[in-house]
Design a protein around this motif. Sequence first.
Motif, PDB file in Angstrom:
ATOM      1  N   GLY A   3       0.781  -1.226   0.000  1.00  0.00           N
ATOM      2  CA  GLY A   3       0.000   0.000   0.000  1.00  0.00           C
ATOM      3  C   GLY A   3       0.810   1.271   0.000  1.00  0.00           C
ATOM      4  N   GLU A   4       1.898   1.304   0.778  1.00  0.00           N
ATOM      5  CA  GLU A   4       2.679   2.539   0.854  1.00  0.00           C
ATOM      6  C   GLU A   4       3.454   2.808  -0.431  1.00  0.00           C
ATOM      7  OE1 GLU A   4       5.021  -0.744   2.959  1.00  0.00           O
ATOM      8  OE2 GLU A   4       2.970  -0.026   2.993  1.00  0.00           O
ATOM      9  N   CYS A  27       4.864   8.673   3.573  1.00  0.00           N
ATOM     10  CA  CYS A  27       3.777   7.828   3.118  1.00  0.00           C
ATOM     11  C   CYS A  27       3.772   6.517   3.889  1.00  0.00           C
ATOM     12  CB  CYS A  27       3.929   7.557   1.621  1.00  0.00           C
ATOM     13  SG  CYS A  27       2.519   6.719   0.917  1.00  0.00           S
ATOM     14  N   GLU A  28       2.602   6.137   4.358  1.00  0.00           N
ATOM     15  CA  GLU A  28       2.393   4.839   4.987  1.00  0.00           C
ATOM     16  C   GLU A  28       0.930   4.479   4.768  1.00  0.00           C
ATOM     17  OE1 GLU A  28       1.964   5.433   9.585  1.00  0.00           O
ATOM     18  OE2 GLU A  28       3.452   6.873   8.854  1.00  0.00           O
ATOM     19  N   ILE A  29       0.530   3.299   5.162  1.00  0.00           N
ATOM     20  CA  ILE A  29      -0.855   2.889   4.953  1.00  0.00           C
ATOM     21  C   ILE A  29      -1.789   3.893   5.639  1.00  0.00           C
ATOM     22  CG2 ILE A  29      -2.571   1.061   5.304  1.00  0.00           C
ATOM     23  CD1 ILE A  29      -0.305   0.276   3.413  1.00  0.00           C
ATOM     24  N   CYS A  32      -0.605  10.086   3.810  1.00  0.00           N
ATOM     25  CA  CYS A  32       0.351  10.589   2.836  1.00  0.00           C
ATOM     26  C   CYS A  32       0.507  12.096   3.027  1.00  0.00           C
ATOM     27  CB  CYS A  32      -0.112  10.280   1.411  1.00  0.00           C
ATOM     28  SG  CYS A  32       1.190  10.530   0.187  1.00  0.00           S
ATOM     29  N   THR A  68      -3.765   3.921  -0.527  1.00  0.00           N
ATOM     30  CA  THR A  68      -2.783   3.081   0.178  1.00  0.00           C
ATOM     31  C   THR A  68      -3.398   1.819   0.761  1.00  0.00           C
ATOM     32  OG1 THR A  68      -3.064   4.269   2.270  1.00  0.00           O
ATOM     33  CG2 THR A  68      -1.271   5.015   0.799  1.00  0.00           C
TER      34      THR A  68
END
Length: 135
Positions: A3-4, A27-29, A32, A68
């Motif tokens: 996802g990221e 950015c991570e699940i 963003c 994500t």
Amino acid sequence: MKGEQIPYKMLSQDAYSSWLGIEILECEIGRCKVGMTIRKEMLNSMNKAHGGISYSLADTAFGFAANTHGKYAVSIETSINHIEALDEGDYLTAESVIENVKNKLGFNIIEVKRREELVALFKGVVYRTQKDWEQ
């Protein structure tokens, strides 16, 4: 695809966000953060940034965060409140956090900032499709 990683793929295929000079900062699940610098060709007749510029930055953060979770997600309603005028050379950031994925609709508020100053408030509704992001 993790996802990221999806926002990076999206940005590589997004001519408009690339033209704006948008970069992914974090950015991570479900989250963003993006940024960009206002250029001369983004100014309106009053020598201030066109309202569509901060709108586009926030919309990009919103779309990236929504995707994500691994499914194609598209905005279905958005709006913005412009709080401060923006100038050439200003560096803006927008961060979107979309955690709740229990249903097909997601709701989000994105803050657009110039350093720590809130300059716009973007609200969006996203629709999550059943289509998966592929490699």
